[in-house]
Design a protein around this motif. Structure first.
Motif, short mmCIF file in Angstrom:
data_model
loop_
_atom_site.label_atom_id
_atom_site.label_comp_id
_atom_site.label_asym_id
_atom_site.label_seq_id
_atom_site.Cartn_x
_atom_site.Cartn_y
_atom_site.Cartn_z
N THR A 6 0.70 -1.38 -0.04
CA THR A 6 -0.06 0.16 -0.08
C THR A 6 0.88 1.28 -0.16
N ASP A 7 2.11 1.05 0.13
CA ASP A 7 2.94 2.39 -0.12
C ASP A 7 2.69 3.15 -1.50
N HIS A 8 2.87 4.38 -1.41
CA HIS A 8 2.69 5.24 -2.64
C HIS A 8 3.93 5.76 -2.94
N GLU A 13 9.63 8.76 -8.26
CA GLU A 13 10.07 7.38 -8.19
C GLU A 13 9.60 6.45 -9.08
N VAL A 14 8.41 6.65 -9.50
CA VAL A 14 7.90 5.60 -10.83
C VAL A 14 8.61 5.64 -11.80
N THR A 15 8.96 7.05 -12.28
CA THR A 15 9.96 7.13 -13.59
C THR A 15 11.16 6.32 -13.16
N GLY A 19 11.73 3.47 -15.58
CA GLY A 19 12.42 4.15 -16.97
C GLY A 19 11.48 4.63 -17.95
N VAL A 20 10.13 4.68 -17.57
CA VAL A 20 9.21 5.26 -18.38
C VAL A 20 8.97 6.81 -18.13
N PRO A 21 9.27 7.81 -19.16
CA PRO A 21 8.96 9.19 -18.88
C PRO A 21 7.76 9.64 -18.21
N ALA A 22 7.62 10.75 -17.47
CA ALA A 22 6.43 11.26 -16.84
C ALA A 22 5.13 11.42 -18.03
#
Length: 161
Positions: A6-8, A13-15, A19-22
């Protein structure tokens, strides 16, 4: 350190993790492939389970799977919480069938490219053998022998095999 599902994660952090651009993440969100919430500062926040969806998007793109097909598969998954193992197994079974169909189409293409592309053109000497008397014209336009089976009506030649 134990990480909870459940961490956000922030968009940064996701990029870094995917490796996926915003800009691509925003696009996937607009398409309904991934979901975010907003924090108090109005920043996008991703639940950790979105990493799996994003990873599948990356793999699907590499395999040439249209985003519409991906969206259809993801539509069966919950968006507000992490999918269960059963949810992912159901999606996997569906994808497995689709990949088997694609594999068959590719194998048919590979086989046909050694002789003729099944277009009914009669321009090659081999067409007299593969499409005698241009019978494939009855099945419709284009490379009818290479199209998905559901789109193709059976030809007289196919029924004589």
């Amino acid at each position: 350190m134990q990480v909870s599902s459940t961490d956000h994660l922030t968009i940064g952090e996701v990029t870094r993790r995917t490796g996926v651009p915003a800009s691509a993440l925003h696009f996937y969100e607009r398409k309904g492939l991934i979901f975010t919430t907003r924090n108090g500062g109005n920043q996008r926040i991703y639940e950790r389970h979105m990493l799996r969806r994003i990873s599948l998007i990356i793999v699907a793109k590499r395999l040439g799977i249209p985003l519409a097909d991906l969206a259809a598969a993801f539509a069966t998954l919950p968006g507000d919480h992490a999918p269960t193992q059963e949810d992912w197994q159901r999606v996997s079974r569906t994808w497995k069938r689709q990949l088997q169909e694609r594999r068959q189409i590719l194998e048919n293409l590979e086989h046909e490219l050694t002789g003729c592309i099944g277009c009914g053109c009669l321009s090659m000497k081999a067409c007299a053998l593969l499409n005698p008397y241009d019978t494939l014209q009855e099945d419709g336009p284009g490379p009818v022998r290479l199209q998905d089976p559901p789109r193709r009506k059976p030809s007289r030649r196919a029924t004589r095999r």
